[in-house]
Design a protein around this motif. Structure first.
Motif, mmCIF file in Angstrom:
data_model
loop_
_atom_site.group_PDB
_atom_site.id
_atom_site.type_symbol
_atom_site.label_atom_id
_atom_site.label_comp_id
_atom_site.label_asym_id
_atom_site.label_seq_id
_atom_site.Cartn_x
_atom_site.Cartn_y
_atom_site.Cartn_z
ATOM 1 N N MET A 1 53.234 36.757 5.201
ATOM 2 C CA MET A 1 52.533 37.675 6.069
ATOM 3 C C MET A 1 51.344 38.277 5.320
ATOM 4 O O MET A 1 51.474 38.750 4.204
ATOM 5 C CB MET A 1 53.487 38.778 6.523
ATOM 6 N N THR A 2 50.210 38.254 5.929
ATOM 7 C CA THR A 2 49.003 38.806 5.328
ATOM 8 C C THR A 2 49.077 40.324 5.332
ATOM 9 O O THR A 2 49.414 40.945 6.336
ATOM 10 C CB THR A 2 47.759 38.364 6.108
ATOM 11 N N GLN A 3 48.754 40.901 4.170
ATOM 12 C CA GLN A 3 48.674 42.353 4.090
ATOM 13 C C GLN A 3 47.217 42.766 4.118
ATOM 14 O O GLN A 3 46.355 42.081 3.577
ATOM 15 C CB GLN A 3 49.326 42.859 2.819
ATOM 16 N N HIS A 4 46.990 43.902 4.727
ATOM 17 C CA HIS A 4 45.638 44.422 4.843
ATOM 18 C C HIS A 4 45.455 45.637 3.940
ATOM 19 O O HIS A 4 46.420 46.303 3.561
ATOM 20 C CB HIS A 4 45.345 44.798 6.295
ATOM 21 N N VAL A 5 44.206 45.924 3.645
ATOM 22 C CA VAL A 5 43.857 47.089 2.838
ATOM 23 C C VAL A 5 44.457 48.345 3.447
ATOM 24 O O VAL A 5 44.984 49.210 2.744
ATOM 25 C CB VAL A 5 42.328 47.202 2.688
ATOM 26 N N SER A 6 44.442 48.449 4.775
ATOM 27 C CA SER A 6 44.960 49.651 5.449
ATOM 28 C C SER A 6 46.441 49.878 5.181
ATOM 29 O O SER A 6 46.926 51.010 5.311
ATOM 30 C CB SER A 6 44.714 49.576 6.952
ATOM 31 N N ASP A 7 47.169 48.829 4.782
ATOM 32 C CA ASP A 7 48.596 48.961 4.507
ATOM 33 C C ASP A 7 48.880 49.785 3.256
ATOM 34 O O ASP A 7 49.957 50.365 3.136
ATOM 35 C CB ASP A 7 49.255 47.586 4.351
ATOM 36 N N ILE A 8 47.936 49.818 2.316
ATOM 37 C CA ILE A 8 48.205 50.512 1.051
ATOM 38 C C ILE A 8 47.148 51.542 0.655
ATOM 39 O O ILE A 8 47.348 52.276 -0.298
ATOM 40 C CB ILE A 8 48.390 49.511 -0.111
ATOM 41 N N MET A 9 46.062 51.611 1.386
ATOM 42 C CA MET A 9 44.983 52.526 0.998
ATOM 43 C C MET A 9 45.424 53.979 1.126
ATOM 44 O O MET A 9 46.347 54.308 1.865
ATOM 45 C CB MET A 9 43.739 52.294 1.852
ATOM 46 N N THR A 10 44.732 54.833 0.402
ATOM 47 C CA THR A 10 44.869 56.265 0.592
ATOM 48 C C THR A 10 43.909 56.639 1.714
ATOM 49 O O THR A 10 42.696 56.497 1.561
ATOM 50 C CB THR A 10 44.513 57.027 -0.697
ATOM 51 N N ALA A 11 44.483 57.059 2.836
ATOM 52 C CA ALA A 11 43.663 57.411 4.000
ATOM 53 C C ALA A 11 43.145 58.840 3.861
ATOM 54 O O ALA A 11 43.646 59.611 3.041
ATOM 55 C CB ALA A 11 44.478 57.266 5.277
ATOM 56 N N ALA A 12 42.167 59.171 4.662
ATOM 57 C CA ALA A 12 41.578 60.510 4.673
ATOM 58 C C ALA A 12 41.200 60.943 3.258
ATOM 59 O O ALA A 12 41.717 61.937 2.740
ATOM 60 C CB ALA A 12 42.512 61.518 5.321
ATOM 61 N N PRO A 13 40.287 60.211 2.629
ATOM 62 C CA PRO A 13 39.926 60.538 1.245
ATOM 63 C C PRO A 13 39.218 61.883 1.134
ATOM 64 O O PRO A 13 38.573 62.340 2.084
ATOM 65 C CB PRO A 13 38.969 59.408 0.865
ATOM 66 N N VAL A 14 39.363 62.495 -0.011
ATOM 67 C CA VAL A 14 38.648 63.737 -0.282
ATOM 68 C C VAL A 14 37.181 63.393 -0.500
ATOM 69 O O VAL A 14 36.855 62.452 -1.237
ATOM 70 C CB VAL A 14 39.243 64.452 -1.511
ATOM 71 N N THR A 15 36.309 64.156 0.138
ATOM 72 C CA THR A 15 34.874 63.923 0.006
ATOM 73 C C THR A 15 34.178 65.210 -0.418
ATOM 74 O O THR A 15 34.673 66.307 -0.162
ATOM 75 C CB THR A 15 34.249 63.428 1.326
ATOM 76 N N VAL A 16 33.031 65.037 -1.053
ATOM 77 C CA VAL A 16 32.176 66.161 -1.428
ATOM 78 C C VAL A 16 30.736 65.800 -1.070
ATOM 79 O O VAL A 16 30.386 64.626 -0.972
ATOM 80 C CB VAL A 16 32.283 66.506 -2.935
ATOM 81 N N GLU A 17 29.925 66.816 -0.889
ATOM 82 C CA GLU A 17 28.506 66.615 -0.606
ATOM 83 C C GLU A 17 27.750 66.346 -1.908
ATOM 84 O O GLU A 17 28.187 66.786 -2.986
ATOM 85 C CB GLU A 17 27.923 67.852 0.083
ATOM 86 N N PRO A 18 26.617 65.656 -1.856
ATOM 87 C CA PRO A 18 25.862 65.319 -3.072
ATOM 88 C C PRO A 18 25.445 66.525 -3.909
ATOM 89 O O PRO A 18 25.326 66.421 -5.129
ATOM 90 C CB PRO A 18 24.618 64.601 -2.536
ATOM 91 N N ARG A 19 25.244 67.673 -3.287
ATOM 92 C CA ARG A 19 24.794 68.853 -4.027
ATOM 93 C C ARG A 19 25.938 69.710 -4.559
ATOM 94 O O ARG A 19 25.721 70.799 -5.077
ATOM 95 C CB ARG A 19 23.849 69.677 -3.156
ATOM 96 N N THR A 20 27.160 69.202 -4.471
ATOM 97 C CA THR A 20 28.310 69.927 -5.010
ATOM 98 C C THR A 20 28.234 69.913 -6.534
ATOM 99 O O THR A 20 27.907 68.889 -7.134
ATOM 100 C CB THR A 20 29.628 69.276 -4.547
ATOM 101 N N SER A 21 28.538 71.034 -7.163
ATOM 102 C CA SER A 21 28.452 71.107 -8.622
ATOM 103 C C SER A 21 29.556 70.280 -9.275
ATOM 104 O O SER A 21 30.633 70.082 -8.703
ATOM 105 C CB SER A 21 28.548 72.553 -9.113
ATOM 106 N N VAL A 22 29.278 69.820 -10.469
ATOM 107 C CA VAL A 22 30.247 69.070 -11.256
ATOM 108 C C VAL A 22 31.504 69.917 -11.477
ATOM 109 O O VAL A 22 32.628 69.418 -11.389
ATOM 110 C CB VAL A 22 29.614 68.613 -12.591
#
Length: 139
Positions: free
Chosen positions: A1-22
């Motif tokens: 059976m073929t497995q897809h990326v969606s089967d193991i990915m971390t969904a709803a990733p944390v994101t930040v805006e480009p101007r967010t400080s380090v």
């Protein structure tokens, strides 16, 4: 059976805006126990930044981490996969491009991240990499 990326990915990733400080990104990584976050401008994927990127591309350069933005530390030449791509395709891309994480993009928008650790746990959970991947950080 073929497995897809969606089967193991971390969904709803944390994101930040480009101007967010380090500093702010480092705190998010610490608080959320993450090694990487996606950099987005609105809903558009602009980059991926890892904890190592923060150290090598930002802190080691001597800038003020409160004033330095994450856009200068992130990788912006991204290789991505779709959620319905085969896992074998994700493995091929990781090998070909020597990356440990791939953003998962659907209709141009980031929907997840698939990491080498995810693949290790899926393909060989009894391997050393699989064991390390599920272990609590030693920090």
């Amino acid at each position: 059976m073929t497995q897809h990326v969606s089967d193991i990915m971390t969904a709803a990733p944390v994101t930040v805006e480009p101007r967010t400080s380090v500093t702010a990104v480092a705190r998010i990584m610490r608080d959320e126990d993450l090694g990487a976050v996606l950099v987005t401008d609105g809903d558009e994927l602009r980059g991926l930044v890892t904890d190592r990127d923060l150290v090598i591309r930002s802190l080691a350069e001597g800038g003020d981490p409160d004033q330095t933005t994450v856009i200068g530390a992130c990788s912006d030449d991204l290789v991505t996969v779709g959620p319905e791509d085969d896992l074998s395709h994700a493995v091929e891309l990781m090998r070909e491009h020597a990356v440990r994480r791939l953003p998962v993009v659907e209709n141009g928008h980031p929907v997840g991240i698939v990491a080498l650790a995810d693949l290790a746990m899926e393909r060989d959970p009894e391997s050393a990499l699989g064991d390390i991947s599920v272990a609590r950080p030693n920090t």
